[in-house]
Write an enzyme that holds these catalytic residues in place. Structure first.
Site: not given
Ligand code: NAP
Length: 454
Positions: A228, A262
């Site tokens: 990720e 993010c």
């Protein structure tokens, strides 16, 4: 490098922790390896009961855990409390859903009986970042432990007390010794842990360079990996958007966690016809954010987590301005102690500028003006990243058509991109591979075993 708690609001180092010696690491690996068969054999109902107890403990300690998050990485206290509650929800979710996700899946064939059985892989290493220091880890712990795997954590070196608190919470919730350990090791020692035959898989949430390094080691040793990584999410405003709603959500998405998320909206791709109006209202709302002590409830803009990250962000902003971007508000670090950066809106962002090409991991919004919907889609997809994206229009069918064409792991229409335990989370392109959350996340680290019986 040792582990340190440095208060981002003051710059003061509160506590340091020495990194582990090789002997300390070996003892932890041996302990976790020893606990692995027993945990895999523990009935699923007991594994789920552990998650329920973890959820209640998180809720019981919400205030002190939130204060620890705020101390170590500077998040606003209100957001820190919400993060702790989200961890509890994640534990509740997997306690509830794991029995269905792990149930045998019968499939009719020419056998008397054929099915898929979901079995644990063994020990999974998680390498985690500081930006959501509890949530990033709990979204790993809950599905991993439910699936019958044991877990190792290498947390970011600026949140050591969070790492130790998580280990304590799991132990106090009743996990047998060695089911989960926080490893106080340097990043350079991660490769050795991945290579260790007692470790079966690795998941990393973090930057692209760390992702490349972890994936290379995992590949070399043929270990399963999930990555990720970063994102530069598009926030596409079409000419028929509800602008008041879009502006409010734009501010929330970009400035939550001081922009250090993010899946924050980072590139505001706005159709020219409404661009001036959007930018005027957006800048007004951004300029009203109040920087201050993140433990003060009245603060609306917290410091960044570390001074070096603030300086990196400023270099990206400077280079973008030098190349022609316009700082309509902000554009510089704030005076005084602490890693504060002014809430910033850069207009007239164009290809070639860092604000266009790179991830800006802080409180800086990049506005890119486009002629129409077609150009908006092309610009949204031009990015090397592909984590999330959103589109804003009062025509939800149009929004859905647009969202389906966005090259990313999560596309939202008239809503800000966020993680939800019920929905899979992850990216494409340089944002990584694999999924967390939902049954997709839990099944990344199981052996989907075919059983065929005649
Ligand atoms: P980072 O520097 O990559 O650090 C993340 C973790 O990886 C830390 O534990 C770090 O340890 C470790 N690490 C660093 N280099 C490594 C290497 N070569 N090998 C093994 N481990 C290594 O990232 P960050 O600055 O903390 O986090 C920000 C980045 O994470 C942003 O790009 C953000 O978008 C991304 N992120 C992605 C998601 C997502 O779900 N996709 C969520 C949150 C954040 P040390 O602290 O000891 O260096």
């Amino acid at each position: 490098m040792s582990y340190q708690t440095t208060n981002p609001a003051t710059g003061e180092t509160v506590q340091s922790f020495a990194s582990w010696t090789p002997a300390e690491l070996e003892a932890a690996l041996a302990q976790v390896h020893g606990a692995t068969p027993g945990w895999a054999a523990t009935p699923l109902a007991e594994r789920c009961a552990l998650l329920r107890r973890l959820a209640s403990q998180l809720r019981a300690e919400q205030e002190s855990l939130a204060r620890l998050i705020t101390l170590e990485m500077g998040k606003r206290i209100e957001e820190a409390r919400a993060e702790v509650e989200k961890c509890a929800l994640g534990c509740d979710y997997y306690a509830e859903q794991a029995p269905a996700f792990l149930a045998d899946e019968p499939i009719e064939t020419d056998a008397g009986k054929s099915l898929v059985a979901y079995q644990p892989l063994g020990t999974v290493l998680a390498v985690m970042p500081w930006n959501f220091p509890l949530w990033q880890v709990f979204r790993f712990i809950a599905p991993t432990l439910a699936a019958g795997n044991t877990g190792l954590l290498k947390h970011a070196s600026n949140v050591p007390q969070c790492a130790l608190a998580i280990e304590r919470l799991v132990r106090e919730a009743g996990a047998p010794e060695g089911v989960f350990r926080s490893l106080m090791i340097d990043a350079r020692d991660v490769a050795g842990v991945i290579a260790d035959p007692r470790v079966q898989a690795v998941t990393l949430t973090g930057s692209e360079p760390a992702g490349r390094s972890v994936a290379a080691t995992a590949g070399q040793h043929l270990k399963k990996s999930v990555l990720e990584l970063g994102g530069s999410d598009a926030f596409v405003v079409l000419e028929d958007a509800d602008l008041q709603w879009a502006v409010a959500q734009a501010v929330a998405s970009r400035f939550l966690n001081t922009g250090q998320s993010c899946i924050a909206a980072k590139r505001f791709i706005v159709v020219e016809a409404i661009a001036d109006t959007f930018v005027t209202h957006f800048v007004e709302a951004v300029a009203a954010l109040r920087p201050g002590d993140p433990s003060d409830e009245n603060t609306t803009l917290a410091p960044m987590a570390r001074a070096d990250l603030r300086d990196e962000l400023h270099a990206q902003v400077r280079a973008s301005i030098d190349a022609g971007a316009v700082a309509v508000t902000g554009g510089a670090p704030l005076d005084g102690p602490g890693a504060f950066y002014a809430a910033t809106v850069l207009d007239q962002v164009k290809p070639g500028m860092p604000a266009y090409e790179q991830e800006l991991f802080g409180p800086v919004a990049a506005v890119i003006r486009v002629a129409d919907e077609a150009e908006a889609l092309a610009v949204a997809n031009e990015s090397r990243f592909g984590l999330g994206g959103s589109v804003w229009t009062q025509d939800s069918a149009r929004g859905e058509r647009f969202a389906r064409q966005m090259q990313c792991g999560s596309a939202f229409v008239n809503g800000l991109v966020r993680s939800d335990p019920r929905l899979p989370f992850g990216g494409v392109k340089a944002s990584g591979y694999g999924r967390e959350l939902s049954h997709h996340g839990l099944r990344e680290f199981v052996n989907a075993k075919t059983l065929w019986v005649k």
